[in-house]
Design a protein around this motif. Sequence first.
Motif, mmCIF file in Angstrom:
data_model
loop_
_atom_site.group_PDB
_atom_site.id
_atom_site.type_symbol
_atom_site.label_atom_id
_atom_site.label_comp_id
_atom_site.label_asym_id
_atom_site.label_seq_id
_atom_site.Cartn_x
_atom_site.Cartn_y
_atom_site.Cartn_z
ATOM 1 N N ALA A 1 6.592 6.255 7.692
ATOM 2 C CA ALA A 1 5.634 5.547 6.830
ATOM 3 C C ALA A 1 6.363 4.798 5.719
ATOM 4 O O ALA A 1 6.020 3.645 5.407
ATOM 5 C CB ALA A 1 4.634 6.532 6.235
ATOM 6 N N VAL B 1 6.280 11.981 2.621
ATOM 7 C CA VAL B 1 6.251 10.594 2.154
ATOM 8 C C VAL B 1 6.880 10.496 0.770
ATOM 9 O O VAL B 1 7.685 9.596 0.490
ATOM 10 C CB VAL B 1 4.801 10.057 2.144
ATOM 11 N N PHE C 1 0.158 5.089 -0.336
ATOM 12 C CA PHE C 1 0.076 5.828 0.925
ATOM 13 C C PHE C 1 -1.079 6.819 0.825
ATOM 14 O O PHE C 1 -1.147 7.579 -0.138
ATOM 15 C CB PHE C 1 1.352 6.628 1.181
#
Length: 337
Positions: free
Chosen positions: A151, A175, A232
């Motif tokens: 990601a 992340v 995100f």
Amino acid sequence: MRTIVCEEPNRFALKETDMPAAAEGEALVRIRRIGICGTDLHAYRGNQPFFEYPRILGHELAGEIVEIGSNSRGLKAGDPVAVLPYLECGRCIACRSGKTNCCTQMKVLGVHQDGGMREYIAVPADHLLKAEGLGLEQTAIVECLSIGAHAVRRAAITPGEFALVIGAGPIGLGVMKFAKLAGARVIALDMNEGRLEYCREWAPADYTVNVKNDPLKEIEAITGGDLPTVVFDATGNAKSMESSFQYVSHGGRLVFVGLVKADLSFHDPEFHKRELTLMSSRNATIVDFEHVIDSLRSGHIDTDSFITHRVGFEDMIGSYEAWLKPETGVIKAMVEL
């Protein structure tokens, strides 16, 4: 061999099944550790898209090669390995462009076909990565961390930019970690104050915001009114995902890392006004796995505190329900064989 099967939502069964045979191009792998993922928990509850029962769960796997033929990776019997559980077709438009993580015919172990919640599994040899220098538990969380690494790579973070990560579960934490390694100033957003404290210690997040405390105002203050240039959402929650648009700066990027079994909607004028880039991030590639393995070997990631619960294989069924309860405090549960 011993195998745990999810027969239907909310029901596991421990069974004796036949030993798999490795076909041409495959390796026979002895499973040593199984990480429990949100996908496993959703599948158990009956909330996982693209899922059928009965199914052997398990795609966060650490193993040891038992049998393998000649292969391009130089792998041999006895090697410790991480398993890349995404089985691509190799022929579709995504595969031809190197995006094997979103193959049109994707089969994920433990989701679309039987996974590794058993003593042995046969997998394609080119989906194994040598895990020398890593502990078994570290190897078993490579897949989980690779979701976050992918990601972050997809978002093309520029050092110094603000990155907001919504959701402080295992994927969100991954992340945050790889956004930090990419040079971002990380803001963690969650509703659990204990988990936010862990974000500050583990990632470490530069700022934390509790969703209960006027988060937009706090995020504006942190960013000097600009808002984060990349956001995100790792919650897999429809309400959160729909709300996430408000946190992105003009000209920014919004990345949906979590998957929800629902339709989503957003206010188009606000979306256009900001000229947002909306993207999804699915699975990971071998490049992401290699990046995670290198980061683990380099000591950039604390796995000791990340793995909070451990249980033997035959005791897993009795422990599973507890892992679904927030008060249990699970970050990552690990099954030992």
